[in-house]
Design an enzyme around this catalytic site. Structure first.
Site, PDB file in Angstrom:
ATOM      1  N   LEU B  70      -7.401  19.657  -4.852  1.00  0.00           N
ATOM      2  CA  LEU B  70      -7.231  19.468  -3.404  1.00  0.00           C
ATOM      3  C   LEU B  70      -5.809  19.022  -3.054  1.00  0.00           C
ATOM      4  CD1 LEU B  70     -10.681  17.850  -2.478  1.00  0.00           C
ATOM      5  CD2 LEU B  70      -9.965  20.240  -2.273  1.00  0.00           C
ATOM      6  N   ARG B  71      -4.996  18.746  -4.074  1.00  0.00           N
ATOM      7  CA  ARG B  71      -3.552  18.491  -3.935  1.00  0.00           C
ATOM      8  C   ARG B  71      -3.191  17.207  -3.204  1.00  0.00           C
ATOM      9  NH1 ARG B  71      -2.799  21.657  -8.036  1.00  0.00           N
ATOM     10  NH2 ARG B  71      -2.733  23.892  -7.613  1.00  0.00           N
ATOM     11  N   ASP B 158      -7.141  17.533 -16.789  1.00  0.00           N
ATOM     12  CA  ASP B 158      -7.024  18.976 -16.528  1.00  0.00           C
ATOM     13  C   ASP B 158      -5.579  19.406 -16.355  1.00  0.00           C
ATOM     14  OD1 ASP B 158      -7.960  21.590 -16.068  1.00  0.00           O
ATOM     15  OD2 ASP B 158      -7.633  21.316 -13.934  1.00  0.00           O
ATOM     16  N   ASP B 314     -11.934  26.471  -9.998  1.00  0.00           N
ATOM     17  CA  ASP B 314     -10.557  26.102 -10.340  1.00  0.00           C
ATOM     18  C   ASP B 314      -9.625  26.435  -9.160  1.00  0.00           C
ATOM     19  OD1 ASP B 314      -8.374  25.134 -11.685  1.00  0.00           O
ATOM     20  OD2 ASP B 314      -8.247  26.759 -13.137  1.00  0.00           O
TER      21      ASP B 314
END
Ligand code: ZN
Lengths: 329, 440
Positions: B70-71, B158, B314
């Site tokens: 979601l940054r 991740d 992803d």
């Protein structure tokens, strides 16, 4: 022209034909061909040979050239390739000759500018003008200057061409391996595993791997030696002495296994590494001729790119459109 | 909060093995009742519930995506929690698990809490996945107990795989004690330096360095060995975005040996192969990369035979200028939230005859179960009022320009997909309403 894979045999024939015409044309008349047309040379890597060759080719057709090199300011300031291309187009560039360290960079530039782009070497991908000049060198030697325009699926039938050395990092090797088999040649790739992965033989038809240079030479009508970079060898933990013993082309080896083969090298050569001076300067070497053919081929590529843009039926633009479609967002 | 009656639809609730005509009553953000058609009409009148006509539509649990980026914090120019969850809602998702590779890396209770605050404007529930090691540097492990209390549902580094055996061992052991799954992005980055696509003939021809299948499978095998060595039944390894036949085989074997190993597959890995790279299309650049047809077929087989536990997107937004670069320089990743359902229906249901309820299960009940998201991925009475209403047969065109995401990086622009989402309800709120056809 971004890749040799975009050229039909008809295109190759046309380029060879045009190269012969331009070479034969009187200097003053030739200089009218692209009079005052603007050609930009965008070089992100230094390259005396290719740059000079393209520049002279453009000038002898009457074009104005401008060189933008990695040392010039905008590139240094981190401007994107897209923006540099758009700027060059806005300044009036009608064609861009690109040398770039990233594979595929010319596709991006073609899409961003919609201009004809001549790929002068991208990363470890391709160097199409080099493959075409190698082809012209081979044809001239084998068939004579008069027949050097032939480009059919049979033109090189029966001929075995061996490419030796650092195939993995070589854009010259890729362009040749993708072009020459289409004209009927059998291409042998020769080198040690880390510089020549097995997957290399799967990129096209009529390609085989033979890791033994003597055996490869014995089958060869043409031997193309690639430049070896010492740093690459040590990076891959390959011993330099061992490499030289196995893959250097010296006079004794050439005489023993391929006394009639034509020897090519795209340059710059490292004498004493991939080949010895005796071979480089010997009667079988066509290295100087390659440079000479390079000029004619590059004149033809420029004429083709720029003369075509005047009309609407234009191959380079069609290529650009294909690229655009496949990278649509 | 208002009440809703979802009336006349085909209810598919894989968690309870239900696929039949039923009405659903929602009240106060929860599923209050599920009954045969018509039976809840009186209740709806009595409680002045809003009636939602679901005739011809599938009524399913809101979809659950256990792998999104979601940054936020730090890269709001690519995506925000608000825009990312809006894209989720448009794609039928009501729960998303956010990876910790934000700026700063989510390795703290503060960031974990911050992401869940109402001020972020999320329209789907955000479940943070916390970093497994501090700064995702692969060295010192984070505080799993307090991260879990703050809302983290798993730990993962991740994008930065945990390479050191001793560290991965510690991570698995500590996470087992805390009751958290460990999600590994399986890639031996020592083998993939400078690589930007799948290894093989195509990479060779394009002059791009390749990532071998072994770079993924060796890490999966190593992790499975470490898990087996723990002898702790609470230990749970989840393999993120599994992309190769080799790694899938390793998971299959581990499961046969009774180990708690789960895995997810991304829609692009069963929709595309490396051929999509074409002429250096950066929208076909992601990590792990698009693979060979044989891998794609193996993943599809794994989805069909139950080896794969979940479909996860992803979802990885990047700004246009970042993707409009030289292929090797462009960042990895593509959008996924708005196309996951459509691609799954197209490629699993239509092409491989997977039952619709299985497709929905892989996108809701199973991922919810993998990360223990209680009350999600099911429409059992008492669970969250998370629903998606869609027509599995209705074709629609995905247009990147109209995406709810802040970014546009997708290889699926212009694709016609089945299963248009009509309505998404998250915890009893309508968060996406496309019942009136787009006005154009
Ligand atoms: Zn990842």
């Amino acid at each position: 022209m971004l890749s040799v894979t975009h050229l039909t045999l008809q295109d190759v024939h046309h380029i060879l034909d045009l190269a012969a015409d331009l070479e034969a044309e009187p200097v003053l008349s030739r200089a009218q061909r692209l009079l005052k047309r603007r050609v930009a040379l965008l070089f992100y890597e230094s390259s005396t040979r290719t740059r000079t060759s393209f520049e002279l080719a453009a000038k002898s057709l009457g074009a104005d050239t401008v060189l933008v090199s990695a040392l010039s300011s905008s590139i240094e300031k981190g401007e994107s390739l897209k923006d540099t291309g758009i700027t060059l187009r806005a300044l009036g560039a009608e064609c861009i000759i690109l040398r770039h360290p990233s594979s595929g960079a010319p596709y991006l530039l073609a899409q961003a500018t919609q201009l004809p782009i001549l790929n002068a070497g991208d990363g470890i991908h391709e160097h199409p003008s080099q493959a075409l000049l190698d082809l012209r060198t081979i044809l001239t030697r084998r068939l004579g200057a008069k027949q050097a325009q032939s480009a059919t699926a049979q033109t090189l039938a029966g001929l075995t061409i061996t490419i030796v050395g650092d195939i993995f990092h070589s854009r010259v090797a890729r362009s040749n391996a993708l072009l020459l088999p289409r004209l009927g040649a059998r291409v042998v790739l020769c080198g040690p595993e880390p510089l020549l992965p097995e997957s290399a033989a799967a990129i096209g038809p009529n390609l085989v791997i033979d890791r033994n240079l003597d055996r490869a030479l014995a089958q060869s009508d043409v031997v193309m030696m690639l430049r070896i970079q010492k740093e690459r060898l040590s990076g891959l933990r390959l011993d330099l002495e061992d490499y030289i013993a196995r893959y250097q082309l010296d006079a004794a080896r050439l005489a023993a296994h391929a006394p009639k083969a034509l020897v090519l090298h795209p340059g710059p050569m490292i004498r004493g590494l991939e080949l010895t001076s005796e071979v480089a300067d010997g009667p079988q070497s066509a290295v100087a001729e390659q440079v000479h053919h390079g000029l004619a081929i590059r004149m033809a590529l420029l004429a083709r790119a720029l003369e075509a843009t005047k009309t609407s039926t234009n191959k380079t633009k069609a290529t650009v459109k294909t690229v655009k479609k496949s990278t649509r967002r | 909060m208002t009440a809703f009656l979802i009336r006349g639809g085909r209810l598919i609730d894989p968690a309870r093995n239900i696929d039949t005509a039923q009405d659903v009553f929602l009240r106060d953000g929860r599923v209050a009742a599920v009954e045969v058609p018509g039976k809840l009409d009186a209740l709806a009148t009595q409680e002045h519930a809003e009636i939602i006509a679901a005739k011809g539509l599938v009524v399913a649990p809101g979809l659950v995506d256990i792998h999104v980026h979601l940054r936020e914090p730090g890269q709001g120019y690519k995506e925000t929690i608000a825009t990312g969850t809006a894209a989720a809602a448009a794609g039928g998702f009501t729960s998303v698990c956010a990876m910790p590779n934000t700026i700063p890396v989510n390795d703290s209770v503060e960031t974990t809490r911050w992401m869940q605050e109402p001020e972020r404007g999320a329209v789907a529930r955000v479940f943070p996945i916390a970093a497994a090691t501090r700064g995702s540097m692969g060295e010192a492990i984070t505080e799993y107990g307090s991260l879990k209390s703050a809302g983290a549902v798993a730990v993962s580094d991740d994008g930065k795989p945990i390479l050191q055996d001793v560290v991965m061992h510690q991570v698995l052991a500590a996470a087992a004690r805390a009751g958290l799954p460990v999600i590994q992005h399986a890639e031996d980055t020592r083998q993939t330096q400078g690589a930007s696509m799948n290894a093989g003939a195509l990479a060779f021809r394009l002059g791009l360095r390749g990532m071998a299948a072994e770079a993924e499978s060796t890490i999966v095998e190593r992790d499975i060995q470490l898990l087996a060595g723990l002898h702790d039944s609470r230990a749970h390894l989840h393999v993120a975005h599994l992309s190769t036949a080799k790694a899938l085989d390793a998971v299959r074997r581990a499961r046969r040996n009774g180990l708690h190993v789960t895995c997810e597959v991304a829609p692009h890995h069963f929709a595309l192969t490396e051929e999509a790279v074409g002429d250096y299309d950066t929208h076909a650049k992601m990590s792990p990369p698009l693979r060979l047809q044989a891998d794609r077929a193996a993943l599809t087989e794994g989805l069909l035979d139950g080896t794969v536990d979940a479909i996860a997107t992803d979802h990885a937004p990047h700004a246009i200028h970042e993707k409009e670069q030289e292929f090797e320089r462009a960042p990895n990743g593509i959008l996924g939230l708005e196309t996951a359902l459509g691609l799954s229906l197209l490629l699993l249901q239509q092409k491989h005859s997977m039952p619709l309820s299985r497709v929905i299960s892989l996108l809701s009940a199973q991922p919810a179960q993998v990360l223990h998201l209680t009350g999600r991925g099911t429409l059992a009475v008492g669970s969250f009022a998370d629903l998606v209403l869609f027509d599995p047969a209705e074709m629609w065109m995905y247009r990147a320009a109209e995406s709810k995401s802040k970014s546009r990086n997708t290889p699926f622009d212009g694709w016609t997909l089945p299963g248009r989402v009509h309505l998404t309800i998250s915890e009893g709120r309508i968060v996406h309403d496309a019942r009136v056809r787009a006005k154009r």
